[in-house]
Motif scaffolding. Sequence first.
Motif, PDB file in Angstrom:
ATOM      1  N   ASN A 136      11.047   4.816  -0.294  1.00 43.54           N
ATOM      2  CA  ASN A 136       9.856   4.152   0.225  1.00 43.54           C
ATOM      3  C   ASN A 136       8.767   4.216  -0.839  1.00 43.54           C
ATOM      4  O   ASN A 136       8.540   5.261  -1.431  1.00 43.54           O
ATOM      5  N   THR A 176       4.774   2.813  -1.218  1.00 45.28           N
ATOM      6  CA  THR A 176       3.643   2.093  -0.629  1.00 45.28           C
ATOM      7  C   THR A 176       2.391   2.352  -1.453  1.00 45.28           C
ATOM      8  O   THR A 176       2.257   3.389  -2.098  1.00 45.28           O
ATOM      9  N   ARG A 209      -2.083   1.200  -1.397  1.00 41.61           N
ATOM     10  CA  ARG A 209      -3.222   0.484  -0.825  1.00 41.61           C
ATOM     11  C   ARG A 209      -4.300   0.411  -1.883  1.00 41.61           C
ATOM     12  O   ARG A 209      -4.484   1.336  -2.671  1.00 41.61           O
TER      13      ARG A 209
END
Length: 178
Positions: A97, A99, A101
């Motif tokens: 995973n 990710t 932002r």
Amino acid sequence: MTLRWIVTPLLILGLTACASDGSKDSTQQADQEFEPITVRVSGFGTYEDASKDRLNTRKRLLARRASQLDAYRNLAERVYGTVIYGSSTVNDFVLRNDTFRTYVDSYIRGAKMVAVNEHSDGVVETVMELKLEPRFRACVSRVADDEVQDRCSIPMPRDNDAVGDVQSKSVDSLYYLD
């Protein structure tokens, strides 16, 4: 002889008192060190179906507004930077995973819209530019990166900036510094 011992120190004192030490005010020196630069960015927006939505005025205005907001965001990223948060999960040496932002929170003033172009594929492009004054650049050079936004606000341009406006025919879509 006594007159020489009195006049000589008075002359030396008078000459040294009138001489300047050669130092300048730090803001004046910074203004002379840096030249103003212009940051130019593009923002993009679109509507869903280029063939049908082109006739819908509301959707065209929303696409134009989206491109304008994207241009402001890109301008803020160029001037103040972007905060990026990220995490990755690895299991048995395999990435599972990943990710991230991004976060932009800034105050931009003095930006002007140079051009708004609607392309044939339904993309609306807004080109904006912002003139960074020497005093802003001097402040940025003195302050730590994480304190720039709080300590160095963008001052309004001092001079008339309407001279030499860029025509939309010569606008390039890429980011660059003049």
